[in-house]
Design a protein around this motif. Sequence first.
Motif, PDB file in Angstrom:
ATOM      1  N   THR A  19       0.894  -1.241  -0.031  1.00  0.00           N
ATOM      2  CA  THR A  19       0.040  -0.028   0.025  1.00  0.00           C
ATOM      3  C   THR A  19       0.938   1.241   0.139  1.00  0.00           C
ATOM      4  OG1 THR A  19      -2.014   1.338   0.937  1.00  0.00           O
ATOM      5  CG2 THR A  19      -0.158   0.107   2.541  1.00  0.00           C
ATOM      6  N   ARG A  20       0.257   2.699   0.317  1.00  0.00           N
ATOM      7  CA  ARG A  20       1.045   3.606   0.053  1.00  0.00           C
ATOM      8  C   ARG A  20       1.379   3.828   1.602  1.00  0.00           C
ATOM      9  NH1 ARG A  20       1.117   7.052  -4.529  1.00  0.00           N
ATOM     10  NH2 ARG A  20       0.766   5.609  -6.031  1.00  0.00           N
TER      11      ARG A  20
ATOM     12  N   ALA B 291      -3.020   6.595  11.648  1.00  0.00           N
ATOM     13  CA  ALA B 291      -1.930   7.670  11.692  1.00  0.00           C
ATOM     14  C   ALA B 291      -1.617   8.556  10.566  1.00  0.00           C
ATOM     15  CB  ALA B 291      -0.508   7.163  11.984  1.00  0.00           C
ATOM     16  N   LEU B 292      -1.412   7.659   9.171  1.00  0.00           N
ATOM     17  CA  LEU B 292      -1.103   8.342   8.283  1.00  0.00           C
ATOM     18  C   LEU B 292      -2.270   9.195   7.629  1.00  0.00           C
ATOM     19  CD1 LEU B 292       0.820   5.545   5.910  1.00  0.00           C
ATOM     20  CD2 LEU B 292       1.562   7.753   7.006  1.00  0.00           C
ATOM     21  N   SER B 293      -3.743   8.800   7.954  1.00  0.00           N
ATOM     22  CA  SER B 293      -4.978   9.756   7.422  1.00  0.00           C
ATOM     23  C   SER B 293      -5.098  10.938   8.225  1.00  0.00           C
ATOM     24  CB  SER B 293      -6.112   8.734   7.430  1.00  0.00           C
ATOM     25  OG  SER B 293      -6.366   8.419   8.793  1.00  0.00           O
ATOM     26  N   ALA B 294      -4.364  10.959   9.463  1.00  0.00           N
ATOM     27  CA  ALA B 294      -4.326  12.170  10.352  1.00  0.00           C
ATOM     28  C   ALA B 294      -3.209  13.037  10.188  1.00  0.00           C
ATOM     29  CB  ALA B 294      -4.312  11.667  11.874  1.00  0.00           C
ATOM     30  N   VAL B 295      -2.370  13.055   9.177  1.00  0.00           N
ATOM     31  CA  VAL B 295      -1.253  13.858   8.894  1.00  0.00           C
ATOM     32  C   VAL B 295      -1.836  14.985   8.180  1.00  0.00           C
ATOM     33  CG1 VAL B 295       0.949  14.038   7.843  1.00  0.00           C
ATOM     34  CG2 VAL B 295       0.467  12.160   9.124  1.00  0.00           C
ATOM     35  N   PRO B 296      -1.764  16.189   8.341  1.00  0.00           N
ATOM     36  CA  PRO B 296      -2.418  17.277   7.403  1.00  0.00           C
ATOM     37  C   PRO B 296      -1.543  17.449   6.168  1.00  0.00           C
ATOM     38  CG  PRO B 296      -1.033  18.196   9.326  1.00  0.00           C
ATOM     39  CD  PRO B 296      -1.000  16.605   9.443  1.00  0.00           C
TER      40      PRO B 296
ATOM     41  N   ASP C 253     -12.931  13.562  -0.814  1.00  0.00           N
ATOM     42  CA  ASP C 253     -13.780  12.809  -0.060  1.00  0.00           C
ATOM     43  C   ASP C 253     -14.611  11.799  -0.869  1.00  0.00           C
ATOM     44  OD1 ASP C 253     -12.613  13.876   2.232  1.00  0.00           O
ATOM     45  OD2 ASP C 253     -14.151  14.895   2.677  1.00  0.00           O
ATOM     46  N   GLN C 254     -15.268  12.410  -1.856  1.00  0.00           N
ATOM     47  CA  GLN C 254     -16.257  11.508  -2.754  1.00  0.00           C
ATOM     48  C   GLN C 254     -15.451  10.453  -3.492  1.00  0.00           C
ATOM     49  OE1 GLN C 254     -18.928  13.951  -5.560  1.00  0.00           O
ATOM     50  NE2 GLN C 254     -18.381  15.455  -4.379  1.00  0.00           N
ATOM     51  N   VAL C 255     -14.199  10.731  -3.994  1.00  0.00           N
ATOM     52  CA  VAL C 255     -13.554   9.709  -4.627  1.00  0.00           C
ATOM     53  C   VAL C 255     -13.154   8.575  -3.473  1.00  0.00           C
ATOM     54  CG1 VAL C 255     -11.196   9.306  -5.648  1.00  0.00           C
ATOM     55  CG2 VAL C 255     -12.383  11.124  -6.517  1.00  0.00           C
ATOM     56  N   VAL C 256     -12.575   9.053  -2.363  1.00  0.00           N
ATOM     57  CA  VAL C 256     -12.239   7.924  -1.648  1.00  0.00           C
ATOM     58  C   VAL C 256     -13.523   6.902  -1.148  1.00  0.00           C
ATOM     59  CG1 VAL C 256     -11.543   7.462   0.873  1.00  0.00           C
ATOM     60  CG2 VAL C 256     -10.327   9.157  -0.383  1.00  0.00           C
ATOM     61  N   ALA C 257     -14.708   7.766  -0.975  1.00  0.00           N
ATOM     62  CA  ALA C 257     -15.932   7.019  -0.555  1.00  0.00           C
ATOM     63  C   ALA C 257     -16.246   5.970  -1.645  1.00  0.00           C
ATOM     64  CB  ALA C 257     -17.141   7.776  -0.179  1.00  0.00           C
ATOM     65  N   GLY C 258     -15.965   6.394  -2.831  1.00  0.00           N
ATOM     66  CA  GLY C 258     -16.497   5.612  -4.110  1.00  0.00           C
ATOM     67  C   GLY C 258     -15.616   4.445  -4.193  1.00  0.00           C
ATOM     68  N   ILE C 259     -14.415   4.848  -4.122  1.00  0.00           N
ATOM     69  CA  ILE C 259     -13.230   3.594  -4.166  1.00  0.00           C
ATOM     70  C   ILE C 259     -13.814   2.730  -3.169  1.00  0.00           C
ATOM     71  CG2 ILE C 259     -10.740   3.000  -3.780  1.00  0.00           C
ATOM     72  CD1 ILE C 259     -10.058   5.808  -4.874  1.00  0.00           C
ATOM     73  N   ALA C 260     -13.727   2.868  -1.711  1.00  0.00           N
ATOM     74  CA  ALA C 260     -13.946   1.960  -0.760  1.00  0.00           C
ATOM     75  C   ALA C 260     -15.211   1.190  -1.072  1.00  0.00           C
ATOM     76  CB  ALA C 260     -14.345   2.527   0.537  1.00  0.00           C
ATOM     77  N   ALA C 261     -16.382   1.594  -1.696  1.00  0.00           N
ATOM     78  CA  ALA C 261     -17.407   0.983  -1.984  1.00  0.00           C
ATOM     79  C   ALA C 261     -17.338   0.124  -3.158  1.00  0.00           C
ATOM     80  CB  ALA C 261     -18.650   2.017  -2.486  1.00  0.00           C
TER      81      ALA C 261
ATOM     82  N   ASP D   9      -3.073   8.114  -2.631  1.00  0.00           N
ATOM     83  CA  ASP D   9      -2.290   7.858  -1.717  1.00  0.00           C
ATOM     84  C   ASP D   9      -3.336   8.130  -0.507  1.00  0.00           C
ATOM     85  OD1 ASP D   9      -2.299  10.483  -2.249  1.00  0.00           O
ATOM     86  OD2 ASP D   9      -0.403  10.864  -1.404  1.00  0.00           O
ATOM     87  N   VAL D  10      -4.232   9.122  -0.630  1.00  0.00           N
ATOM     88  CA  VAL D  10      -5.152   9.429   0.580  1.00  0.00           C
ATOM     89  C   VAL D  10      -6.141   8.191   0.866  1.00  0.00           C
ATOM     90  CG1 VAL D  10      -6.943  10.879   1.299  1.00  0.00           C
ATOM     91  CG2 VAL D  10      -4.962  11.709   0.290  1.00  0.00           C
ATOM     92  N   ALA D  11      -6.557   7.554  -0.464  1.00  0.00           N
ATOM     93  CA  ALA D  11      -7.444   6.711  -0.101  1.00  0.00           C
ATOM     94  C   ALA D  11      -6.805   5.298   0.644  1.00  0.00           C
ATOM     95  CB  ALA D  11      -8.018   6.139  -1.665  1.00  0.00           C
ATOM     96  N   MET D  12      -5.494   5.035   0.109  1.00  0.00           N
ATOM     97  CA  MET D  12      -4.865   4.112   0.925  1.00  0.00           C
ATOM     98  C   MET D  12      -4.493   4.426   2.081  1.00  0.00           C
ATOM     99  SD  MET D  12      -2.223   2.523  -2.152  1.00  0.00           S
ATOM    100  CE  MET D  12      -2.719   1.773  -3.698  1.00  0.00           C
ATOM    101  N   HIS D  13      -4.263   5.805   2.604  1.00  0.00           N
ATOM    102  CA  HIS D  13      -4.190   6.039   3.832  1.00  0.00           C
ATOM    103  C   HIS D  13      -5.196   5.813   4.882  1.00  0.00           C
ATOM    104  CE1 HIS D  13      -0.379   8.685   2.973  1.00  0.00           C
ATOM    105  NE2 HIS D  13       0.032   7.482   2.584  1.00  0.00           N
TER     106      HIS D  13
END
Length: 387
Positions: free
Chosen positions: A78-79, A99-104, A122-130, A174-178
């Motif tokens: 993963t990233r 931890a990684l998703s909490a880094v600004p 946020d929409q992209v990440v939610a779409g990827i998860a689904a 990378d945000v989606a993976m984090h």
Amino acid sequence: MSAPARLSWNAVCARRLARHLLAVPDPDARPVDAARVMCGAHAQVMSAAEISIAMRTAAATRSTVRDAVWTEKSLIKTRGVRGTVHLLPAADLPLWCGALSAVPTGRFTRADPAGLDVEQADQVVAGIAAVLEDAELTADELTAALADRVGGWAADPVMEGFQTVWPRWYHAMDVAMHRGAMCFGPGRGRKVTYTGPGRWLPGFRPAGGEAALGWLVRQYLHAYGPATAPNFAQWLAAPPAWAASLFTSLGDALRPVTVQGVTAWENADDPGPPALPPPAGVRLLPYFDGYAVGGRPRELLFPGPAAKRALAGGQAGNYPVLLVDGVVAGVWHQRRSGTRIAVTVEPLDPLSPARLAELDHQVQRLGEILEGRPVLTLGPVTVGPHA
């Protein structure tokens, strides 16, 4: 308050070598153990990750590492830190994601018409998860699925890549993976696939950010300490002021020490290793090995001519390095042709007969890891830094 304890650079090197399983490879260490002590193995170049991990065990090969990722699934691709591809222990993934998703990052704004704003990310990440909850998809398949689920704008080819143009959603990969929405799946021929980590880790859920960040600081200091908040910020690619605030928030969980007159930090509950002999031994570390990339101060780890020869624009990891007594003392390169592996090592200073014997042992171990027949040549490495 008593003055901070003073540690010599030799003591720091001895500690790091031991904790990275580089002083003496642990006969009982598994690939997941080796990845954990490095805070993840950099895997942008997968063969380098295989060498990093296997060199820290007594008998693992590249096949052993691949089995850990794709069969046992004890390692997740993963990233990781700095948004780069890593192999992380599967059992630790909730903490890593927390931890990684909490880094600004401050990345998502409306200023870049080819990018994403916060709402779109946020929409992209939610779409990827689904989409990936029960699937393994190639990049093209995932792009099409996101266009259907999120909107055609997510698939717009706007991001300049390596002689190509990637779809807009790549900005959030990378945000989606984090956030734990996706990870790498097994290859499909020459194509990369992506999937949801929950398929392999039932009940997977990222840990809370505050606790996870404290855990990550402790993991980092165990592997790379003593270190400063700016060191941690550079390793993580995080804002320095934020890292300084994080270190301060941990209070008595950290304690100050001095190394070469510079105040740094270690875990307060760290008893330190037992009395260790001075750092010793010859090691071959591949591209982007954690010991070289995470280790600081640079001027001590890459002393004198090593900084000019083994760093690229001040950046570590772009050259495989020869390690002697815990510090960088040269570079090396390997080229495979069939089963033959030509290994060229360029020491910055002549090696004694004893050192040459150790180097030969390392080259033979490299051959075992890569499942080939190594041939050693001492001489200049003419290959430039890895881009």
